[in-house]
Design a protein around this motif. Sequence first.
Motif, short mmCIF file in Angstrom:
data_model
loop_
_atom_site.label_atom_id
_atom_site.label_comp_id
_atom_site.label_asym_id
_atom_site.label_seq_id
_atom_site.Cartn_x
_atom_site.Cartn_y
_atom_site.Cartn_z
N GLY A 33 45.10 58.76 38.26
CA GLY A 33 45.07 57.57 39.10
C GLY A 33 43.71 57.33 39.72
O GLY A 33 43.21 56.20 39.79
N SER B 41 48.52 52.60 35.19
CA SER B 41 48.74 51.16 35.39
C SER B 41 48.55 50.75 36.85
O SER B 41 48.34 49.59 37.15
N PHE B 42 48.65 51.72 37.76
CA PHE B 42 48.40 51.45 39.18
C PHE B 42 47.97 52.75 39.85
O PHE B 42 48.16 53.85 39.30
N TYR B 43 47.39 52.63 41.04
CA TYR B 43 46.99 53.83 41.78
C TYR B 43 48.21 54.39 42.52
O TYR B 43 48.91 53.64 43.23
N TYR C 138 49.76 55.42 45.31
CA TYR C 138 49.54 55.42 46.77
C TYR C 138 50.38 56.51 47.43
O TYR C 138 49.94 57.19 48.34
N ASN D 254 53.21 52.51 44.05
CA ASN D 254 51.97 51.81 44.41
C ASN D 254 52.05 51.29 45.84
O ASN D 254 53.08 51.42 46.52
N GLU D 255 50.97 50.71 46.34
CA GLU D 255 50.86 50.44 47.78
C GLU D 255 51.89 49.44 48.28
O GLU D 255 52.46 49.61 49.36
N ALA E 107 55.63 48.60 42.04
CA ALA E 107 55.65 49.38 40.80
C ALA E 107 55.84 50.85 41.12
O ALA E 107 55.35 51.35 42.13
#
Length: 473
Positions: free
Chosen positions: A364, A370-372, A374, A392-393, A397
């Motif tokens: 990540g 695909s997303f960080y 969080y 994610n944030e 997702a």
Amino acid sequence: MVFVNRQTELNWLEEVYRSGRAQLLVLYGRRRVGKTELLRFFCREKKHVFFVADLAPDREQLAAFSQRLWERAYGQAETGFSFPSWEAAFRFMGGLARQEQLIVVLDEFPYLMEANPAIPSILQKVWDEELRNTGVICILCGSYVGVMEREVLGYKSALYGRRTGQYLIEPLHFHDIAGFFPGRDSLWLVEAYAVLGGVPAYLLEFMDEDDLFAGIARRVLRRGTFLYEEPRFLLMQELREPANYFAVLRAIAHGKTRLNEITQAAGLHDRSATSRYLDILRDMGLIRRLVPVTEKQPQKSRRGIYRLRDQFLRFWFRFVYPNRSDLEEGETERVLETRIKPHFPDFVGPVFEEVCRQHLRFLGQRGKLSFYPYRLGSWWDGQNELDLLAINEDESAILVGECKWWGKPVGANVLSELQQKVKAVVPHFQRPPQVYYALFARNGFSEELHQKAAERHDLLLIEACQFHGNGNL
């Protein structure tokens, strides 16, 4: 001394040093994590006074510190000399720091406070009146994490508001330990991490070992070796009732994770006493309380479980402590062959899950997901359990994962089961999130799974052999 991935900490210390301002720093972390060696490395070739406190009476510690200051000032020790008080010693330290930038390390600071509880107040007074206007970099270092956070960093501490910086030194992550073992493959590294964790002092013991089990026999199971006695010394040095803490740690190492289970397995029959022991072990950085990653208020969650943070303690309490009688009789090989090897894959499994979570974090950070992630952890309820859940944030997702330390390839049935488990976690979100999947395997995947991964964008397959020290695939 080998330094692996401590560049961030060294950069922080060097940046503080270059500021040219007076600094009161707090550096802390569990024992054996490498704090003292890190500070010695930082201090080399710089003007410094390095003082390591111990359990001696206050008068003897003051005399020892006085000798270190005198030697810094005049180039030689003065036998029998001691300042009349800590205040006088700290003011002399300030005088030295007016002439030139000076690093002063007070290592094992909690021992000083134990011998003289007024030390923080005395230091605070001299800091306010004198030290903050000098070139001193005073570093308070300690191993008892809870004491440092409460008595040095806490709101009620005399030093509250005076510190200019603090740093918690953590054990190394899985990807960092490759620096200790160049040339070893990823499977070897996962198993070594399962035994030794990320504590540099333990990793150093195995640097010359090619065969992990041979190293365990030589360096962990044999009487007289450092690691054979390490947990006993670690706990007996810090605790007044080591037997009860031993019972609690052994219960957790054998899979008891909830308060009631630990209380019964440890033979304590008192939840409040067990809770107190667990709090102290958390203060020491030896255990952690985990909650499902979806929990919004972790401290108030009733779904918390306890796990050992230290992998070596988990290994020791799982395999060494219960077999002490045989090991004392020299039955090293028999214990290894009959008590450890048959159960070792199952023992490594939960650690592999933690390694996969760390690896996902690395991916990540490098933009390869695909997303960080969080929030990243695991998840469970009464019927279902996810080895890995990343969010994610804005919670639009999630990535769910399973981690299999199996000798056989992982099949498509694992993905099907994971898709069913997702139905239990989705209601914990305000709106249905986009779902991605990740499967981690020790020994590869079936052809069917590879075909599915090639056809869809939401499935990630990662083999343990793909782990590298830099966290890349």
